[in-house]
Design a protein around this motif. Sequence first.
Motif, PDB file in Angstrom:
ATOM      1  N   ASP A  85       0.829  -1.206   0.000  1.00 41.91           N
ATOM      2  CA  ASP A  85       0.000   0.000   0.000  1.00 41.91           C
ATOM      3  C   ASP A  85       0.864   1.257   0.000  1.00 41.91           C
ATOM      4  N   GLY A  86       0.589   2.140  -0.944  1.00 43.79           N
ATOM      5  CA  GLY A  86       1.351   3.376  -1.043  1.00 43.79           C
ATOM      6  C   GLY A  86       2.644   3.231  -1.815  1.00 43.79           C
ATOM      7  N   THR A  87       2.920   2.015  -2.303  1.00 44.35           N
ATOM      8  CA  THR A  87       4.145   1.769  -3.065  1.00 44.35           C
ATOM      9  C   THR A  87       3.837   1.066  -4.381  1.00 44.35           C
ATOM     10  N   VAL A  88       3.224  -0.104  -4.302  1.00 47.62           N
ATOM     11  CA  VAL A  88       2.821  -0.828  -5.513  1.00 47.62           C
ATOM     12  C   VAL A  88       1.416  -0.412  -5.945  1.00 47.62           C
ATOM     13  N   ILE A  89       0.512  -0.303  -4.982  1.00 49.89           N
ATOM     14  CA  ILE A  89      -0.845   0.164  -5.264  1.00 49.89           C
ATOM     15  C   ILE A  89      -1.151   1.354  -4.364  1.00 49.89           C
ATOM     16  N   LYS A  90      -2.177   2.101  -4.715  1.00 48.75           N
ATOM     17  CA  LYS A  90      -2.569   3.245  -3.904  1.00 48.75           C
ATOM     18  C   LYS A  90      -3.137   2.771  -2.577  1.00 48.75           C
ATOM     19  N   PRO A 102     -13.509  -6.560  -3.988  1.00 46.29           N
ATOM     20  CA  PRO A 102     -12.093  -6.168  -4.053  1.00 46.29           C
ATOM     21  C   PRO A 102     -11.798  -5.332  -5.289  1.00 46.29           C
ATOM     22  N   SER A 103     -10.946  -4.351  -5.130  1.00 42.00           N
ATOM     23  CA  SER A 103     -10.502  -3.517  -6.247  1.00 42.00           C
ATOM     24  C   SER A 103      -9.172  -2.895  -5.856  1.00 42.00           C
ATOM     25  N   PHE A 104      -8.439  -2.411  -6.845  1.00 45.79           N
ATOM     26  CA  PHE A 104      -7.172  -1.756  -6.558  1.00 45.79           C
ATOM     27  C   PHE A 104      -6.820  -0.828  -7.707  1.00 45.79           C
ATOM     28  N   GLU A 105      -5.876   0.064  -7.433  1.00 48.20           N
ATOM     29  CA  GLU A 105      -5.367   0.981  -8.444  1.00 48.20           C
ATOM     30  C   GLU A 105      -3.863   1.078  -8.266  1.00 48.20           C
ATOM     31  N   TRP A 106      -3.118   0.982  -9.359  1.00 44.65           N
ATOM     32  CA  TRP A 106      -1.667   1.066  -9.271  1.00 44.65           C
ATOM     33  C   TRP A 106      -1.250   2.399  -8.671  1.00 44.65           C
ATOM     34  N   TRP A 107      -0.156   2.383  -7.903  1.00 45.49           N
ATOM     35  CA  TRP A 107       0.351   3.630  -7.336  1.00 45.49           C
ATOM     36  C   TRP A 107       0.674   4.613  -8.454  1.00 45.49           C
ATOM     37  N   ARG A 108       1.308   4.117  -9.499  1.00 45.69           N
ATOM     38  CA  ARG A 108       1.514   4.867 -10.733  1.00 45.69           C
ATOM     39  C   ARG A 108       1.381   3.873 -11.888  1.00 45.69           C
ATOM     40  N   SER A 109       1.068   4.369 -13.056  1.00 41.59           N
ATOM     41  CA  SER A 109       0.839   3.479 -14.198  1.00 41.59           C
ATOM     42  C   SER A 109       2.091   2.713 -14.614  1.00 41.59           C
ATOM     43  N   CYS A 110       3.272   3.205 -14.218  1.00 37.05           N
ATOM     44  CA  CYS A 110       4.527   2.562 -14.620  1.00 37.05           C
ATOM     45  C   CYS A 110       4.888   1.362 -13.746  1.00 37.05           C
ATOM     46  N   VAL A 111       4.144   1.129 -12.665  1.00 34.16           N
ATOM     47  CA  VAL A 111       4.508   0.076 -11.715  1.00 34.16           C
ATOM     48  C   VAL A 111       4.567  -1.312 -12.360  1.00 34.16           C
ATOM     49  N   ASN A 130       2.107  -4.961   6.211  1.00 31.76           N
ATOM     50  CA  ASN A 130       1.446  -5.079   7.509  1.00 31.76           C
ATOM     51  C   ASN A 130      -0.053  -4.929   7.289  1.00 31.76           C
ATOM     52  N   GLN A 131      -0.833  -5.899   7.760  1.00 30.54           N
ATOM     53  CA  GLN A 131      -2.279  -5.857   7.561  1.00 30.54           C
ATOM     54  C   GLN A 131      -3.000  -6.189   8.864  1.00 30.54           C
ATOM     55  N   GLY A 132      -3.153  -5.190   9.720  1.00 31.04           N
ATOM     56  CA  GLY A 132      -3.874  -5.391  10.969  1.00 31.04           C
ATOM     57  C   GLY A 132      -5.331  -5.012  10.812  1.00 31.04           C
ATOM     58  N   ILE A 133      -6.084  -5.783  10.028  1.00 29.78           N
ATOM     59  CA  ILE A 133      -7.480  -5.460   9.744  1.00 29.78           C
ATOM     60  C   ILE A 133      -8.388  -6.599  10.187  1.00 29.78           C
TER      61      ILE A 133
END
Length: 276
Positions: A85-90, A102-111, A130-133
């Motif tokens: 999160d915040g590196t590979v995806i937003k 479930p859904s996701f968006e790349w952090w940037r299109s170049c990833v 880290n996923q404390g959810i």
Amino acid sequence: MSHAPEPTPGPSKKRPLSQVTHSDDHTEAPQKVSKIHPFFSKPQEKKTEPGPFKWLESLGPARSCLHGINLQPRASAKVAALDLDGTVIKSEFGAKSANGKPSFEWWRSCVPDKLKELHESGYAILLVSNQGIKPGALKIWKEKISLIGQVLDTVPFRILAAIQKDKFRKPMPGMWYEIERIFKEENVEIEKSSSFFVGDAAGRQYGKGKADFSCTDRKWAVNVGVKFYTPEVCFALGKAGMKLTGFRNISLNFLPTKIIPCQVSGCLHYLTVSLL
């Protein structure tokens, strides 16, 4: 005057009522067949084939480290480790998935292209998070990783995710120790000098009171002993100043550390964890 005899009537061509079938009965008006416009018709559900990603058995005595692979990742002496999160995806921290799906968006299109480039350069791609959810949100999150694997259908990668506050949670190096153990099973020794970690929790100061929420990722790289890059640097988008918060005194001629016991894979280790 004689009259001609009347012709004898022949047999009737009409069938008796008992021989009349329902198909011959036209007394009822034909029923009108209603047609549904294709716009309102329900499309048939398509069966989706399973993607290249799969979850394996979780790691640790409490199974507190999730472990999954995309395709068939091979061990390599060079490891490109990246936060998720915040590196590979937003990052979706504090946000809810639409309709619980479930859904996701790349952090940037170049990833995706960068990950493919690293793979083709001989790096083993490792995602650490880290996923404390809560369990419900964790289920959706795991499905999201499967979606990422479907898009990266030519990029093998491995993912480890700490779901409890234990030895696996960054900045503790427990997840790295597991990777070292897994790679040793393939007779591969990781070269830390050729490996690196990318993360957004780097202790950066942006000015006007804005800063990274923590410096956990950079501390993890320090504790593991590999080079550290921010996403902007890794993906060639620029850089920002970094600052490690917490106790730090440059007048000291030694590195302050804390020795703590940590059990990994049944063996007791003593970790030297940086307090910077």
